[in-house]
Each structure stands twice: as C-alpha cells, then as structure tokens.
Design an enzyme around this catalytic site. Structure first.
Site, short mmCIF file in Angstrom:
data_model
loop_
_atom_site.label_atom_id
_atom_site.label_comp_id
_atom_site.label_asym_id
_atom_site.label_seq_id
_atom_site.Cartn_x
_atom_site.Cartn_y
_atom_site.Cartn_z
N GLY A 1 -62.39 16.58 64.33
CA GLY A 1 -63.03 16.86 65.62
C GLY A 1 -63.82 15.66 66.07
CD GLU B 1 -79.14 24.60 62.20
OE1 GLU B 1 -78.76 24.66 63.39
OE2 GLU B 1 -79.85 23.68 61.76
CB CYS C 1 -78.17 19.72 57.06
SG CYS C 1 -79.38 21.03 57.16
CG PHE D 1 -66.72 22.01 55.48
CD1 PHE D 1 -66.81 23.38 55.34
CD2 PHE D 1 -67.79 21.33 56.05
CE1 PHE D 1 -67.94 24.08 55.77
CE2 PHE D 1 -68.92 22.01 56.48
CZ PHE D 1 -68.99 23.38 56.33
CG LEU D 2 -59.99 19.57 54.46
CD1 LEU D 2 -58.72 19.88 53.68
CD2 LEU D 2 -60.32 18.08 54.34
N GLY E 1 -72.44 16.80 62.69
CA GLY E 1 -73.77 16.55 63.24
C GLY E 1 -74.74 17.55 62.65
C1 UDX Z 1 -74.85 22.43 56.28
C2 UDX Z 1 -74.26 23.01 54.98
O1 UDX Z 1 -73.01 23.62 55.25
C3 UDX Z 1 -75.23 23.99 54.36
O2 UDX Z 1 -74.72 24.46 53.11
C4 UDX Z 1 -76.56 23.27 54.15
O3 UDX Z 1 -77.50 24.10 53.54
C5 UDX Z 1 -77.07 22.73 55.45
O4 UDX Z 1 -76.11 21.85 56.02
P1 UDX Z 1 -75.07 23.21 58.82
O5 UDX Z 1 -75.75 21.92 59.11
O6 UDX Z 1 -75.65 24.46 59.38
O7 UDX Z 1 -74.95 23.47 57.23
O8 UDX Z 1 -73.61 23.08 59.41
P2 UDX Z 1 -72.10 23.15 58.89
O9 UDX Z 1 -71.52 24.46 59.24
O10 UDX Z 1 -71.99 22.74 57.48
O11 UDX Z 1 -71.44 22.04 59.85
C6 UDX Z 1 -71.93 20.71 59.88
C7 UDX Z 1 -71.20 19.88 60.89
O12 UDX Z 1 -69.88 19.61 60.45
C8 UDX Z 1 -71.07 20.50 62.27
O13 UDX Z 1 -71.30 19.50 63.24
C9 UDX Z 1 -69.64 20.97 62.32
O14 UDX Z 1 -69.12 21.03 63.61
C10 UDX Z 1 -68.96 19.90 61.48
N1 UDX Z 1 -67.69 20.32 60.85
C11 UDX Z 1 -67.69 21.31 59.93
C12 UDX Z 1 -66.51 19.65 61.17
O15 UDX Z 1 -66.50 18.72 61.99
N2 UDX Z 1 -65.36 20.02 60.53
C13 UDX Z 1 -65.33 21.02 59.61
O16 UDX Z 1 -64.23 21.29 59.08
C14 UDX Z 1 -66.52 21.68 59.30
#
Ligand code: UDX
Length: 429
Positions: free
Chosen positions: A253, A155, A260, A249-250, A257
């Site tokens: 925080g 998203e 997905c 993705f490291l 949430g």
């Molecule tokens: C995710 C997947 O990335 C995507 O490939 C799939 O199709 C749907 O689910 P999305 O839910 O849009 O996408 O969000 P994403 O950007 O992946 O972040 C998910 C959550 O992880 C968010 O709450 C974000 O704040 C958190 N996050 C992400 C972290 O806390 N730390 C990070 O390093 C990355």
C-alpha cells in the site's frame, strides 16, 4: 483484584477498562485534570470501537474509576501499571521522562509492597532503571517488584486484542510477582510466557519491527510487480499460504504509519546503536517505507503530468481504518506532498477529519466521498476503510472532471473499476 493504571491514553484506558470488564477493581490515574474530568463525565477522549460502552458499564458497576491523584492510585492497587507515553526524541531515541516521573511519584507514595508493571513500550533495560529509581526515591525502603508486561494492541481493535490476547508476556527479575501476575491475567484465558525483564522489553520492539519488516517486504515486492506486470495480491497470497510465512501484514500500500511502527522502529534502531549493533536491516525497512509513498506520488505525477492547480479528491486521512488517528499517517503525508506540487485537495474521512484539520489547514474537508469527488481531476484512496469498498462509483464518476482513480490500498477490483470507465491505478498490480 485491586489494580491501578497510571496514564489514560490509548494503552492505559483500554487496559484498565478491559481489566474492569474481567472483574478487577480498577483505578485509572492521569495527571491531566481535563482528561480525568472528561472521563468522569462519561466522555471518551479517543475513538476506539467498543470502548465507550465498556467504560460506561464498568463505571456503572463501580469497577472502574478515574482520579488525578497518584498517591490514591498507589494506595489502591496492589499491582500498578505504567501506561504513559514514550515519545520519540529528534534523533529517534525514546524520551523516557514520563516513565521516570511516574517511577518517582510511585516511589514517593509507596508505603507497602507493590508490583510496578511497565506496559509502555520502552527500550531494553528500562525495568532495571525503573527499579533503581524507585529504590532511590522511596525513602521508607519499602519492598517492591518491577515487571515488564508489554501490550500488543492494534488501534481500531484494541478492545478485542486486549480481551482476547494471543499471548501475555510477563518479564520478571524473580519469581515473587509471577503468581500475582497470573492472577491478574487468569480471566483472559491466554498463554502466559514468563521471561526475564530485558527479554520482555525486547519482545515488544522485536514484534513491531518484524511486522513492519513484513509490510516493507510486501511493498518492495510491489515495486517488482509493477516493473514486471505481475500482481502483488496474487504473489502475497501465494507466499502467505506457507504457514511459516503467514498472510498477515503482507498487504502492499502506501506504507505503514501510526503512532507505533514509525516510532518503535526508529527507537529500536537507536537502541541497537547504543548497544553497539548497527541494525541495517531495519534501516532498510524504514527506507522502503518512505520510498513507497514517493513511488506512489511519482505514479500520480506520471499519470496527471503537472499537478499545479489540479483538483484531487483524497478518501481517507487516518493512518489505517477504524481509527481517527492521523499520527504519522501516510495519507496526510501524501496530501502534503501533492499540495507541495500545487494540487488542490478535497478530502473525506469517516472518523479522522477533526484530528486532521489542524495538520491540513489548506485542504477542503468534505462531508462525504461524493462531495470530495466533485470536479476532481483524480481521486485517491489513501486509507483502507471498508466503507470505500461499497461506494457508488458510478455516481462518483459522474461528478468528477476526469475519472482517474489511484487506489493506494488495493481496496477495489481493477476489472470492475475499468468496466465502470475509470482509469484505475493501484499498487503492484
Ligand atoms: C501496531 C501493532 O500491530 C500492535 O501490536 C502494537 O501494539 C502497536 O502497533 P497499530 O499501530 O494500531 O498497531 O496498527 P497496525 O494495525 O499494526 O498497522 C500499522 C500500519 O501498517 C498501518 O498504517 C497499516 O495501514 C499498515 N499496514 C498493516 C500495511 O500497510 N499493510 C499490512 O499488511 C498491515
């Protein structure tokens, strides 16, 4: 190519629009007449950067149309994509009723060969069930193929992810639909991996679970950093430079949430259970994620002591930046936890306030960050919006009752904030 997309939620609408943008002739179907009327009138039901203008230009070019009529959709598209919701049931398993309904409707309307592609995130073995269901409900015995083609859209950058995918996964039971699927994706110029259907379905859940695992790993490390006075940012930069690990993705925080990750990880745990495997690793990922928020609340309590009647400004309500989505938002959970302790919340979010309003009836929603900060005993950054990086914190400090700032997303520089006179507390540093 003539393509049909059934379901005009996030996945369906973005997928259909991007197919049209790449030159396909796309018909989007939804059984919600209000939604279709809205789309036909040029209004977009979701906030997704870049989507609105693409919808408009492709509707104008007559490559993108909307209807409530499934039979029309089945006549139109040689390839029919299913992009309907797969919501969680109370036990974490997946509610498949919408996918099953579409399979039956498609079967009922099908008069010649069609490829039915599942784009929704579904449990492994769904493709087999969809095929069985179509066979059962298509009285004419028409030939068809079922394909699994999971999406990997985030998203907030869904359009970009869909227009420039890193990989296309195509799960098939035979080679027959492969050439057509290659034709559908030819304009996207992305590597295509062809697998069996069960593997394609697993790839989706396994990808999201792995990303959630990375986040929980970083969050667990942040607890260690807090206890040892190390700096999580430096630690993850250090480990992320190893190409085998990667830096993405490291970010520690408030935890992951959204619509997905929480749902998909619960589903994967339930699917594994059903298959006879206890996926304890993922259960721990979930536990770390909920602990992370509790740890943050505890740090707020340790700093402010009693929260009863304290005024707290919260910046950010969306589950992440660049979206108005508040589903399973750690920011919303945080607000609820603080309210439970008697705090008064003044909140601001650049996009998500409308959607947050019904979830947070007792929160004062403010028109800008400064207004949220007025008279506050503390401020919290709960969503990683870029706009919060460049706020006039001098001005914000001047309107706060006490300049205490909790940065739940490690968005700001600790030294700068300290020099501005804030008591600044962030995650794992
Ligand atoms: C995710 C997947 O990335 C995507 O490939 C799939 O199709 C749907 O689910 P999305 O839910 O849009 O996408 O969000 P994403 O950007 O992946 O972040 C998910 C959550 O992880 C968010 O709450 C974000 O704040 C958190 N996050 C992400 C972290 O806390 N730390 C990070 O390093 C990355």
């Amino acid at each position: 190519m003539k393509l049909t997309i059934i379901g005009t939620g996030y996945v369906g609408l973005v997928t259909g629009t991007c197919f049209a943008e790449k030159g396909h002739d796309v018909l989007c179907v939804d059984n919600d007449p209000a939604k279709i009327a809205m789309l036909q009138a040029g209004h977009i039901p979701i906030y997704e950067p870049g989507l609105e203008s693409l919808v408009h230009s492709n509707v104008a070019a007559r490559r993108l149309r909307f209807t409530t009529d499934t039979a029309e959709g089945v006549r139109h598209g040689h390839v029919i994509f299913i992009g309907v919701p797969t919501p969680p049931r109370p036990d974490g398993s997946v509610d498949m009723r919408f996918v099953e309904r579409v399979a039956r409707d498609v079967a009922g309307a099908m008069t010649e060969y069609r490829i039915i592609v599942d784009k929704s995130t579904v449990p492994v073995k769904t493709g087999l069930k969809v095929a069985e269901s179509i066979k059962r409900y298509n009285k004419a015995g028409v030939d068809f193929d079922v394909v699994s083609n999971p999406e990997f859209m985030r998203e907030g950058c869904a359009v970009e992810d869909q227009m420039k995918p890193e990989r296309i996964v195509v799960g098939v039971a035979s080679q027959r639909p492969v050439a057509t699927m290659r034709e559908v994706y030819a304009p996207f110029n992305a590597p295509i991996i062809v697998t069996d259907i069960n593997s394609a379905e697993l790839i989706k859940h396994a990808s999201n679970s792995f990303l959630a695992l990375k986040i929980s790993y970083a969050n667990a490390l942040s607890a260690l950093c807090e206890a040892s006075h190390a700096n999580i940012q430096q630690v993850v930069d250090g480990i992320g430079m190893d190409k085998r690990i990667g830096r993405a993705f490291l970010n520690a925080g408030l935890g992951y949430g959204g619509s997905c990750f929480p749902k998909d990880i619960s589903a994967f745990v339930a699917i594994a259970q059903e298959l006879g495997y206890d996926f304890r690793l993922l259960k721990e990922v979930q536990r770390i994620n909920s602990d992370q928020l509790q740890r943050f609340v505890k740090r707020i309590q340790d700093t402010l002591w009693v929260l009863q009647d304290k005024v707290i400004a919260v910046l950010g309500l969306a589950f992440k930046s660049n979206t108005d989505d508040v589903r399973c938002s750690p920011a919303v959970d945080l607000v609820l936890a603080l309210q439970k302790e008697g705090a008064h919340i003044r909140a601001y979010d650049p996009q998500a306030m409308e959607k947050a309003r019904p979830l947070l009836p007792n929160v004062t929603l403010c028109p800008d960050p400064c207004e949220a900060a007025r008279g506050a005993d503390a401020m919290i950054i709960a969503t990683e919006w870029d706009e919060f990086k460049n706020l006039d914190f001098g001005k914000i400090k001047s309107v706060m009752a006490h300049p205490t700032l909790f940065d739940g997303r490690n968005l700001l520089d600790p030294v700068t904030m300290k020099n501005l006179g804030f008591t600044y507390i962030s995650v794992g540093r």
